[in-house]
Design a protein around this motif. Structure first.
Motif, PDB file in Angstrom:
ATOM      1  N   GLY A 254      21.373  26.229  13.305  1.00 20.19           N
ATOM      2  CA  GLY A 254      20.218  27.735  12.685  1.00 20.19           C
ATOM      3  C   GLY A 254      19.415  27.250  13.214  1.00 20.19           C
ATOM      4  N   LEU A 255      19.827  25.886  14.241  1.00 24.60           N
ATOM      5  CA  LEU A 255      18.848  24.968  14.518  1.00 24.60           C
ATOM      6  C   LEU A 255      18.219  26.181  15.745  1.00 24.60           C
ATOM      7  N   ALA A 256      16.856  26.749  16.227  1.00 28.75           N
ATOM      8  CA  ALA A 256      16.170  26.793  17.255  1.00 28.75           C
ATOM      9  C   ALA A 256      16.606  26.323  18.580  1.00 28.75           C
ATOM     10  N   LEU A 257      16.198  27.582  18.980  1.00 35.56           N
ATOM     11  CA  LEU A 257      17.422  27.419  20.754  1.00 35.56           C
ATOM     12  C   LEU A 257      16.162  28.073  21.537  1.00 35.56           C
ATOM     13  N   GLY A 258      16.066  28.154  22.930  1.00 39.52           N
ATOM     14  CA  GLY A 258      14.999  28.314  23.027  1.00 39.52           C
ATOM     15  C   GLY A 258      15.816  28.962  25.426  1.00 39.52           C
ATOM     16  N   LEU A 259      14.670  28.001  26.288  1.00 38.32           N
ATOM     17  CA  LEU A 259      15.544  28.766  27.398  1.00 38.32           C
ATOM     18  C   LEU A 259      16.772  28.539  27.500  1.00 38.32           C
ATOM     19  N   ARG A 260      17.685  29.638  28.240  1.00 43.83           N
ATOM     20  CA  ARG A 260      18.556  29.151  28.328  1.00 43.83           C
ATOM     21  C   ARG A 260      20.277  28.664  27.211  1.00 43.83           C
ATOM     22  N   ASP A 261      18.993  28.936  25.665  1.00 49.39           N
ATOM     23  CA  ASP A 261      20.538  28.274  24.242  1.00 49.39           C
ATOM     24  C   ASP A 261      19.473  26.840  24.657  1.00 49.39           C
ATOM     25  N   GLY A 262      18.825  26.052  25.355  1.00 50.60           N
ATOM     26  CA  GLY A 262      18.398  24.832  25.120  1.00 50.60           C
ATOM     27  C   GLY A 262      18.229  24.529  23.700  1.00 50.60           C
ATOM     28  N   LEU A 263      18.322  23.394  23.313  1.00 50.39           N
ATOM     29  CA  LEU A 263      17.560  22.721  22.095  1.00 50.39           C
ATOM     30  C   LEU A 263      16.166  22.533  22.047  1.00 50.39           C
ATOM     31  N   LYS A 264      15.601  23.231  21.411  1.00 52.77           N
ATOM     32  CA  LYS A 264      14.077  22.953  21.246  1.00 52.77           C
ATOM     33  C   LYS A 264      14.012  21.281  20.147  1.00 52.77           C
ATOM     34  N   THR A 271      14.870  18.586  16.205  1.00 51.52           N
ATOM     35  CA  THR A 271      14.650  19.215  16.771  1.00 51.52           C
ATOM     36  C   THR A 271      13.690  20.460  15.039  1.00 51.52           C
ATOM     37  N   SER A 272      14.469  22.175  15.100  1.00 45.27           N
ATOM     38  CA  SER A 272      13.768  22.829  13.768  1.00 45.27           C
ATOM     39  C   SER A 272      13.640  21.415  12.673  1.00 45.27           C
ATOM     40  N   ASN A 273      14.905  21.036  12.223  1.00 38.78           N
ATOM     41  CA  ASN A 273      15.488  20.485  10.938  1.00 38.78           C
ATOM     42  C   ASN A 273      14.674  19.317  11.300  1.00 38.78           C
ATOM     43  N   ILE A 276      17.206  16.559  11.940  1.00 38.75           N
ATOM     44  CA  ILE A 276      17.935  16.261  12.725  1.00 38.75           C
ATOM     45  C   ILE A 276      17.459  15.939  14.575  1.00 38.75           C
ATOM     46  N   TYR A 277      18.127  15.256  15.551  1.00 41.16           N
ATOM     47  CA  TYR A 277      17.414  14.939  16.753  1.00 41.16           C
ATOM     48  C   TYR A 277      18.353  15.353  18.016  1.00 41.16           C
ATOM     49  N   ALA A 278      18.140  15.146  19.163  1.00 39.29           N
ATOM     50  CA  ALA A 278      18.409  15.526  19.663  1.00 39.29           C
ATOM     51  C   ALA A 278      18.304  15.634  21.298  1.00 39.29           C
ATOM     52  N   GLY A 280      19.287  14.129  25.951  1.00 40.68           N
ATOM     53  CA  GLY A 280      20.387  14.311  26.836  1.00 40.68           C
ATOM     54  C   GLY A 280      19.870  16.237  27.386  1.00 40.68           C
ATOM     55  N   ASP A 281      21.186  16.651  28.267  1.00 38.99           N
ATOM     56  CA  ASP A 281      21.492  17.449  28.693  1.00 38.99           C
ATOM     57  C   ASP A 281      21.129  18.748  27.650  1.00 38.99           C
ATOM     58  N   ALA A 282      21.469  19.119  26.592  1.00 39.46           N
ATOM     59  CA  ALA A 282      21.658  19.835  26.191  1.00 39.46           C
ATOM     60  C   ALA A 282      20.084  20.149  25.031  1.00 39.46           C
ATOM     61  N   ILE A 283      19.184  19.704  26.217  1.00 37.12           N
ATOM     62  CA  ILE A 283      17.503  20.507  24.905  1.00 37.12           C
ATOM     63  C   ILE A 283      16.712  21.041  25.877  1.00 37.12           C
ATOM     64  N   ILE A 284      15.505  20.994  25.521  1.00 38.42           N
ATOM     65  CA  ILE A 284      14.646  21.924  26.616  1.00 38.42           C
ATOM     66  C   ILE A 284      13.539  20.319  26.743  1.00 38.42           C
ATOM     67  N   VAL A 285      12.990  20.416  27.569  1.00 38.14           N
ATOM     68  CA  VAL A 285      11.882  19.048  27.723  1.00 38.14           C
ATOM     69  C   VAL A 285      10.798  19.867  28.244  1.00 38.14           C
TER      70      VAL A 285
END
Length: 289
Positions: A254-264, A271-273, A276-278, A280-285
């Motif tokens: 249930g974490l918020a995703l954005g562009l190309r399903d990258g983690l916000k 993250t939206s929680n 929970i932090y994120a 690397g390549d999985a996130i949007i910066v």
């Protein structure tokens, strides 16, 4: 004492773990890595193909044992996190013995990205098509090179990894053809800058085909069909057409995703929680420029 669980033990996850240890000597830090290796030298992988990096062990920067001894990190390879329960603050982990639940106070996600594989006819039947993201991928490529008598190779995608693979396959003495859908190699560069790269590739004897993509494979991958009907022969094909964030786990939690399903994430990599932090390549910066 804070308990921190980290999902993913390569660049982002291990950087977070070692930095956290320097900041908190008493924190309990557990790293789950689904693959066999942690903290390996991603950028060095193509250079093992040519022999520029001659010793495979040079790619393995740290081991679970060395990280335990130096940083008191609990590193667990072959442990894949398959679910996150943010309400209970637990993760479900699969290993060779079955599954287990692990609690956390803070969770750091560093799942990286997976190779983007476009739908292509005959790809599932191809036995000589590889992508390169980790050491097992590299081992599979080296096995093909050493056992199959490879002469003609094709690299699909002329980004950074594609060009590095082309360079090192050429240095190994193989015939190399590059296929790129964009109008020029290294699509992020301006065309005028990329022209110098194309000239150097062609001067070395590499065939460069731009404005074309592979649409199908035939004869178990031995033949590649391009958009315009051109047929290329290939003993070994490297697929390097980009990556996509590996965020299925985060999405299911249930974490918020954005562009190309990258983690916000925010400026603190939360993250939206908030627990929970994120990285690397999985996130949007945010691009600072």
């Amino acid at each position: 004492m804070t308990k921190v669980v980290i999902v993913g033990g390569v660049a982002g996850g291990m950087s977070a773990a070692t930095r956290l240890r320097r900041l908190q000597e008493d924190a309990e830090i557990i790293i789950f890595e689904k693959g066999p290796y942690v903290s390996f030298a991603n950028c060095g992988l193509p250079y093992y193909v040519s022999g520029e990096i001659s010793d495979r062990d040079q790619l393995l920067v740290q081991t679970p044992e060395s990280l335990k001894a130096r940083f008191n990190l609990d590193v667990r390879p072959y442990h894949e996190v398959i679910a996150i329960n943010p309400e209970m603050k637990t993760v479900t982990v699969k290993n060779n013995a079955g599954t287990l639940e692990e609690t956390y106070d803070k969770l750091i996600l560093s799942p990286g990205a997976s190779p983007f594989v476009p739908p292509m006819t005959g790809l599932d039947e191809a036995t000589n098509v590889f992508s390169l993201r980790n050491v097992p991928d590299l081992d599979a490529i080296m096995k093909q090179l050493e056992e199959k008598g490879t002469a003609e190779t094709v690299v699909i995608g002329a980004g950074f990894i594609g060009l590095e693979m082309a360079e090192n396959l050429h240095a190994r003495g193989l015939k190399v053809t590059i296929v790129e859908k964009a109008p020029h190699v290294l699509p992020p560069l301006d065309e005028e800058m990329a022209a110098f790269v194309t000239q150097e590739l062609e001067r070395k004897g590499v065939t460069v085909i731009t404005g074309q993509s592979a649409t199908a494979f035939e004869e178990a991958g031995k033949k590649i069909i391009l958009e315009d009907g051109t047929i290329l022969k290939s003993d070994l094909t490297i697929l390097s057409v980009g990556v996509q964030p590996e965020t299925k786990l985060a999405k299911a939690a249930g974490l918020a995703l954005g562009l190309r399903d990258g983690l916000k994430v925010n400026e603190h990599y939360q993250t939206s929680n908030p627990d929970i932090y994120a990285v690397g390549d999985a996130i949007i910066v945010k691009n600072q420029i």
